[in-house]
Design an enzyme around this catalytic site. Structure first.
Site: not given
Ligand code: GLV
Length: 326
Positions: A237, A266, A285
């Protein structure tokens, strides 16, 4: 009456085929997540919610959802959900562990190799017309075989990464708060404290969940202990890495490179200084993004949702101790 559910993004058909016949379901069709206000108003009469990691499922949202019995997250990570708040309110929470392990480790290793051998830079070099001839010193990278991989976190994905590294004749060290002597034997890897792992590793790969303990675990201090030739890979993360500290370390040559699949926030801002660096790869991601794995994740999330709606224990529960509300 069929239970009312909201699915916060379009899912593969296989997962929809499980949900649609037995639920009064609304599927959010947009590319971007449903806005917070809309989600807050939708949950008012919901029995079940199928969420993605981009949906913040906190106590405020749960308090707006008096009938909500289950939140099924289509991800292995669940830091977007306030799990203690869900447990307190009798809401079962599910995630999708296992099915994405190998696919995610494949990508973490891809990032490691891409950064080591400067693949993304090489592609930019070609497209910019800089490739004039075969050059003895052009785009020299780091060897992967024979190098030391330091894993921060030896859960399912960390262990799968270790397996790949052994296939490349790497030496593998790991740090995890839970020592796994069984895996040390099975995989031929060694345990060390975090300090030693980052000092000795040529590649550091991060495989921890985001918690209060792991937030900014990779900070200036830790980066300063790494080898100048080292490369860091993060597929966990974004907030596990202090991004400003990472930028400074890459800019100043404290470490050689980074490859990130996750950022904070993000998506990463287009004017983030990390994106100005040649020695940093940033992927959007996508570590679990294979056709097969995303279908399995969505199917698993659908199965968790349906079990929760029936008041049954979820196949892959995050809070198995929950006393589910009726
Ligand atoms: C993806 O990041 C996941 O947690 O599944």
């Amino acid at each position: 009456m069929k239970p009312k559910v909201f699915v916060t993004r379009m899912l593969p058909q296989k997962a929809l085929d499980l949900i649609l016949p037995v639920c009064d379901a609304e599927i959010w069709q947009e590319e971007l997540p449903p806005p917070r206000d809309l989600l807050l108003s939708k949950v008012r009469d919901l029995d079940g919610l199928l969420s993605l990691l981009t949906d913040k499922i906190d106590a405020t949202l749960m308090d707006a959802a008096p009938k909500l019995k289950v939140v099924s997250n289509c991800a292995v990570g669940f830091d977007n959900i306030d799990v203690p708040a869900a447990t307190q309110r009798g809401i079962a929470v599910g995630n999708t562990p296992g099915v994405l392990t190998e696919t995610t480790a494949d990508f973490a290793f891809t990032l490691l190799m891409a950064a080591a051998r400067r693949v993304v830079e090489g592609d930019r070099y070609t497209r910019a017309g800089k490739w004039k001839t075969w050059g003895l010193t052009v785009l020299l990278g780091q060897d992967i075989h024979g190098a030391t991989l330091g894993l921060i976190g030896l859960g399912r994905i960390g262990a799968a990464m270790a397996k790949r590294a052994k296939g490349f004749d790497m030496r593998v060290m790991y740090y995890d708060p839970f020592r796994r002597e069984d895996l040390e034997k099975e995989l031929g890897i060694t345990y060390s404290d975090l300090d030693t792992v980052v000092r000795q590793a040529d590649f550091v790969s991060v495989h921890v969940p985001l918690t209060n303990e792991t937030r900014k675990l990779v900070n200036q201090d830790l980066l300063s202990k790494m080898k100048q030739t080292a490369i860091i890979v993060n597929t966990s993360r974004g907030p596990v890495v202090d991004q400003a500290a990472l930028y400074a370390a890459l800019r100043d040559g404290v470490i050689a490179g980074a490859a990130l699949d996750v950022t904070d926030p993000e998506p990463i801002a287009l004017n983030d200084p990390l994106l100005t660096l040649e020695n940093c790869i940033v992927a959007p991601h996508i570590a679990s993004a294979s056709v097969t794995t995303r279908t399995k994740m969505a199917t698993m999330a659908a199965e968790n949702l349906l079990a929760g709606l029936r008041g049954e224990k979820l196949p892959t529960p995050v809070n198995p101790e929950v006393k589910q509300r009726n």
